[in-house]
Write an enzyme that holds these catalytic residues in place. Structure first.
Site, mmCIF file in Angstrom:
data_model
loop_
_atom_site.group_PDB
_atom_site.id
_atom_site.type_symbol
_atom_site.label_atom_id
_atom_site.label_comp_id
_atom_site.label_asym_id
_atom_site.label_seq_id
_atom_site.Cartn_x
_atom_site.Cartn_y
_atom_site.Cartn_z
ATOM 1 N N GLN A 15 0.801 -1.223 0.000
ATOM 2 C CA GLN A 15 0.000 0.000 0.000
ATOM 3 C C GLN A 15 0.837 1.278 0.000
ATOM 4 O O GLN A 15 0.350 2.332 -0.369
ATOM 5 C CB GLN A 15 -0.958 -0.013 1.200
ATOM 6 C CG GLN A 15 -2.006 -1.111 1.072
ATOM 7 C CD GLN A 15 -2.929 -1.174 2.270
ATOM 8 O OE1 GLN A 15 -2.585 -1.764 3.287
ATOM 9 N NE2 GLN A 15 -4.094 -0.557 2.166
ATOM 10 N N HIS B 78 -2.020 -5.175 -12.507
ATOM 11 C CA HIS B 78 -1.597 -4.982 -13.902
ATOM 12 C C HIS B 78 -2.530 -5.706 -14.872
ATOM 13 O O HIS B 78 -2.849 -5.196 -15.943
ATOM 14 C CB HIS B 78 -0.151 -5.475 -14.095
ATOM 15 C CG HIS B 78 0.851 -4.662 -13.325
ATOM 16 N ND1 HIS B 78 2.078 -5.124 -12.942
ATOM 17 C CD2 HIS B 78 0.781 -3.389 -12.846
ATOM 18 C CE1 HIS B 78 2.723 -4.187 -12.268
ATOM 19 N NE2 HIS B 78 1.945 -3.125 -12.194
ATOM 20 N N ASP C 103 2.279 0.554 -8.042
ATOM 21 C CA ASP C 103 3.618 0.628 -8.651
ATOM 22 C C ASP C 103 4.491 1.685 -7.966
ATOM 23 O O ASP C 103 5.678 1.482 -7.771
ATOM 24 C CB ASP C 103 3.517 0.965 -10.144
ATOM 25 C CG ASP C 103 3.010 -0.224 -10.963
ATOM 26 O OD1 ASP C 103 2.698 -1.268 -10.357
ATOM 27 O OD2 ASP C 103 2.930 -0.105 -12.203
ATOM 28 N N ARG D 39 3.945 0.249 12.811
ATOM 29 C CA ARG D 39 3.685 -1.074 12.248
ATOM 30 C C ARG D 39 3.778 -0.992 10.717
ATOM 31 O O ARG D 39 3.085 -0.199 10.093
ATOM 32 C CB ARG D 39 2.286 -1.550 12.667
ATOM 33 C CG ARG D 39 1.924 -2.881 12.060
ATOM 34 C CD ARG D 39 0.532 -3.380 12.449
ATOM 35 N NE ARG D 39 0.213 -4.546 11.654
ATOM 36 C CZ ARG D 39 -0.950 -4.772 11.051
ATOM 37 N NH1 ARG D 39 -1.951 -3.929 11.188
ATOM 38 N NH2 ARG D 39 -1.133 -5.846 10.325
ATOM 39 N N HIS E 215 1.251 -9.276 4.759
ATOM 40 C CA HIS E 215 0.044 -8.452 4.625
ATOM 41 C C HIS E 215 -0.490 -8.632 3.187
ATOM 42 O O HIS E 215 -0.487 -7.713 2.380
ATOM 43 C CB HIS E 215 0.376 -6.982 4.926
ATOM 44 C CG HIS E 215 -0.801 -6.144 5.303
ATOM 45 N ND1 HIS E 215 -0.920 -5.499 6.513
ATOM 46 C CD2 HIS E 215 -1.932 -5.818 4.623
ATOM 47 C CE1 HIS E 215 -2.044 -4.813 6.561
ATOM 48 N NE2 HIS E 215 -2.690 -4.992 5.421
ATOM 49 N N ASN F 168 -1.658 -10.869 8.558
ATOM 50 C CA ASN F 168 -2.698 -9.861 8.697
ATOM 51 C C ASN F 168 -4.030 -10.391 8.172
ATOM 52 O O ASN F 168 -4.122 -10.835 7.018
ATOM 53 C CB ASN F 168 -2.325 -8.598 7.904
ATOM 54 C CG ASN F 168 -3.356 -7.498 8.059
ATOM 55 O OD1 ASN F 168 -3.498 -6.925 9.133
ATOM 56 N ND2 ASN F 168 -4.110 -7.211 7.004
ATOM 57 N N GLU F 169 -5.041 -10.360 8.992
ATOM 58 C CA GLU F 169 -6.440 -10.613 8.594
ATOM 59 C C GLU F 169 -6.639 -11.745 7.586
ATOM 60 O O GLU F 169 -7.028 -11.497 6.445
ATOM 61 C CB GLU F 169 -7.039 -9.342 8.001
ATOM 62 C CG GLU F 169 -7.047 -8.157 8.932
ATOM 63 C CD GLU F 169 -7.832 -6.973 8.375
ATOM 64 O OE1 GLU F 169 -8.255 -7.032 7.208
ATOM 65 O OE2 GLU F 169 -8.031 -5.998 9.108
ATOM 66 N N ASN G 44 -7.772 -5.777 14.525
ATOM 67 C CA ASN G 44 -8.076 -4.691 13.595
ATOM 68 C C ASN G 44 -9.571 -4.445 13.666
ATOM 69 O O ASN G 44 -10.364 -5.379 13.471
ATOM 70 C CB ASN G 44 -7.715 -5.078 12.156
ATOM 71 C CG ASN G 44 -6.215 -5.080 11.910
ATOM 72 O OD1 ASN G 44 -5.425 -4.738 12.797
ATOM 73 N ND2 ASN G 44 -5.818 -5.446 10.709
ATOM 74 N N TYR H 74 -12.803 -1.608 12.665
ATOM 75 C CA TYR H 74 -13.255 -0.369 12.032
ATOM 76 C C TYR H 74 -14.722 -0.081 12.281
ATOM 77 O O TYR H 74 -15.112 1.041 12.501
ATOM 78 C CB TYR H 74 -13.029 -0.438 10.512
ATOM 79 C CG TYR H 74 -11.574 -0.408 10.117
ATOM 80 C CD1 TYR H 74 -10.943 0.787 9.796
ATOM 81 C CD2 TYR H 74 -10.816 -1.580 10.071
ATOM 82 C CE1 TYR H 74 -9.600 0.835 9.433
ATOM 83 C CE2 TYR H 74 -9.471 -1.547 9.711
ATOM 84 C CZ TYR H 74 -8.875 -0.341 9.400
ATOM 85 O OH TYR H 74 -7.547 -0.308 9.052
ATOM 86 N N GLU I 81 -5.089 -1.832 14.056
ATOM 87 C CA GLU I 81 -5.642 -0.952 13.026
ATOM 88 C C GLU I 81 -6.968 -0.414 13.516
ATOM 89 O O GLU I 81 -7.808 -1.173 14.027
ATOM 90 C CB GLU I 81 -5.895 -1.710 11.718
ATOM 91 C CG GLU I 81 -4.667 -1.967 10.889
ATOM 92 C CD GLU I 81 -4.999 -2.666 9.571
ATOM 93 O OE1 GLU I 81 -6.076 -2.411 8.991
ATOM 94 O OE2 GLU I 81 -4.173 -3.482 9.141
HETATM 95 C C1 GAL Z 1 -7.682 -3.552 6.680
HETATM 96 C C2 GAL Z 1 -6.358 -3.841 6.003
HETATM 97 C C3 GAL Z 1 -5.559 -2.608 5.684
HETATM 98 C C4 GAL Z 1 -6.407 -1.434 5.216
HETATM 99 C C5 GAL Z 1 -7.633 -1.254 6.072
HETATM 100 C C6 GAL Z 1 -8.587 -0.187 5.596
HETATM 101 O O1 GAL Z 1 -8.551 -4.611 6.513
HETATM 102 O O2 GAL Z 1 -5.577 -4.656 6.825
HETATM 103 O O3 GAL Z 1 -4.575 -2.961 4.745
HETATM 104 O O4 GAL Z 1 -6.626 -1.431 3.898
HETATM 105 O O5 GAL Z 1 -8.350 -2.461 6.156
HETATM 106 O O6 GAL Z 1 -9.434 -0.669 4.623
#
Ligand code: GAL
Length: 499
Positions: free
Chosen positions: A42, A62, A75, A100, A145, A189-190, A330, A332, A397
């Site tokens: 990323q 790509h 890229d 991290r 990741h 990761n996830e 993580n 959100y 996260e």
């Molecule tokens: C998570 C992921 C991250 C980031 C974040 C926000 O699931 O680990 O790479 O993209 O979501 O969407």
């Protein structure tokens, strides 16, 4: 008598002072760690520089630009491969305790296999680590990741059990080279997101679109890989810095759509978070029992000769159990969940029988899956604490997306409300949260959303070849939180500005 009275007054004084300090729920506990997070694909760019091999994300973006909202790719991304010193300067300005980031497997091992080590690629991470340490910031290294070498995908990727061996070889090299200076490691990761969106469907690389059989197999192999990596570290490398290692799981919140439907909340948890977590953090190990029986029955109804959820042998159950020093979380957002009744002869809805929806009144971020529900954060922290005997939790996260602007007061509002919910989980509910990290330091390549959704504390101009970084308001805000080790609970949203 006088000395007795003095003693009583002194003891009461100590109690009062202790109470005041113990209930200062707006300050972070002593030794609590604050950081920011990122991942290699990323932010790094330099996708084919310095002998780097091709990863599944290089290949996917790509070959299929139409699967990325703005047709873009990583890229160049934030060009952090060349600009890492500037990134560390910004981190130093923030005064975070840790940063991290993840390692790109194909940058270190261009063939994927452990037969060729790319010294130049390795040096990039060694330099980054030295730069962080020189600035008093602990590197927190994620081994994987989502960006494995493309060559392995041609052999089935995570549906091939050999991935367990290939990633272990890679992990051993990373540990050998980096563990003398790195104290914090994350294995994977996830797994859920990669397996659901990259193997079950085709939202993300490698876009296999294999349906349910694909996701179950992918998760099974990733779980085994995690355990093997943990044991390698534990047995061969932990001693270097007396370090710590764990897995990172995406656990969204769940609130019942109908008041009494608490069963839906638990079922949702077991099928999402518990799928991997139960095998690692519970006393019994293995997949959650409810998941084993639901998937077995549902597979039968769907006509499969055996359960789509592969079995873990008792050797594997023992080998996997306890393989995480912390619960990397993580988080959100939150779902409303409801039990969908199963009718005779009919398969369970999504195997779990639980349907997800959103409350239209919840505030929204730019990402369609991201609603602002801080109470769900507190709930999920509590659920993890209850289920697994209050393990140390690292929030690795948490963040908010928008589409623009350095005056990002909505991000500040989100972070403020989520950190507050976390502090309440710590102080009022007794949960053992020890670290918190904002996603993300920089705006970056947001997978299938390309550069259209921004999560950074720092704005990046992706049309500028220099990828100019400009701190947003949220950076100043977070800097203040870190400096004071305190959240201002009475803080209110500025109302004068509108996007
Ligand atoms: C998570 C992921 C991250 C980031 C974040 C926000 O699931 O680990 O790479 O993209 O979501 O969407």
């Amino acid at each position: 008598m006088a000395s007795y009275l003095f003693l009583r007054v002194a003891v009461s004084f100590i109690f009062i002072v202790t109470y005041i300090f113990a209930t200062d729920t707006s300050s972070f506990p002593k030794n609590f760690l604050l950081g920011t997070s990122s991942s290699a694909y990323q932010i790094e760019g330099a996708w084919n520089e310095s002998d780097k091999g091709e990863s599944i994300w290089d290949w996917w973006t790509h070959e299929n630009p139409n699967f990325i909202s703005d047709g873009s790719n990583g890229d160049v991304a934030c060009d952090s491969f060349h600009k890492y010193k500037e990134d560390v300067k910004l981190l130093n300005d923030l005064k975070v305790d840790f940063y991290r980031f993840s390692i790109s497997w194909s940058r270190i091992l261009p063939t994927g296999y452990a037969n060729v080590i790319n010294q130049e690629g390795l040096n990039y991470y060694k330099n980054l680590i030295d730069e962080l340490l020189a600035n008093g910031i602990e590197p927190f290294v994620t081994l994987y990741h989502w960006d494995h070498p493309e060559i392995f995908e041609r052999m089935g990727g995570w549906t091939n059990e050999m991935m367990v061996e290939w990633i272990s070889d890679y992990a051993r090299i990373v540990f050998k080279e980096l563990s003398p200076k790195v104290k914090y490691f994350a294995t994977l990761n996830e797994p859920n997101v990669l397996c659901e969106e990259g193997y079950e469907t085709k939202i993300k690389a490698p876009g296999k679109n294999l349906g349910s059989p694909g996701v179950f197999l992918c998760m099974h192999n990733m779980l085994k890989a995690h355990a093997k990596i943990y044991h390698i570290y534990d047995e061969e490398f932990r001693k270097h810095r007396n370090g710590t290692i764990g897995i990172v799981l995406p656990c969204s919140g769940a609130l019942p759509k109908y008041l009494n439907d608490t069963a839906a909340v638990d079922m949702h948890f077991q099928f999402k978070c518990g799928w991997i977590a139960h095998a690692i953090f519970s006393n019994t190990g293995d997949y959650p029992q409810i998941m084993k029986s639901h998937v077995a029955e549902n597979s039968k109804l769907a006509g499969y000769p055996r359960s789509l959820l592969p079995e873990l042998s008792s050797e594997w159950v023992q080998y996997i159990k306890g393989t995480s020093d912390f619960f990397g979380l993580n988080h959100y957002s939150t779902w409303l969940v409801e039990t969908v009744p199963r009718t005779k002869e009919q398969e369970w809805y999504a195997y779990s029988g639980v349907k997800e929806s959103r409350d239209p009144s919840w505030p929204k971020a730019a990402s369609k899956w991201l609603n602002v529900v801080p109470s769900g954060f507190r709930e999920i922290i509590n659920k993890i604490a209850r289920e697994y005997d209050n393990p140390p939790i690292y929030i690795l996260e948490n963040g908010f997306s928008d589409r623009c602007c350095t005056f990002d007061y909505l991000r500040i509002s989100y972070l403020h409300s989520y950190i507050k919910a976390m502090l309440l989980a710590i102080y009022e509910d007794g949960c053992n949260v020890q670290a918190y990290s904002v996603w993300s330091l920089l705006d970056n390549f947001e997978w299938s959303a390309g550069y259209t959704e921004r999560f950074g504390l720092i704005h990046v101009n992706f049309t500028d070849s220099n990828r100019k970084r400009t701190p947003k308001w949220s950076m100043d805000w977070y800097k203040d939180v870190i400096a004071t080790r305190k959240l201002n609970f009475t803080w209110e949203l500025p109302t004068i500005i509108h996007i």
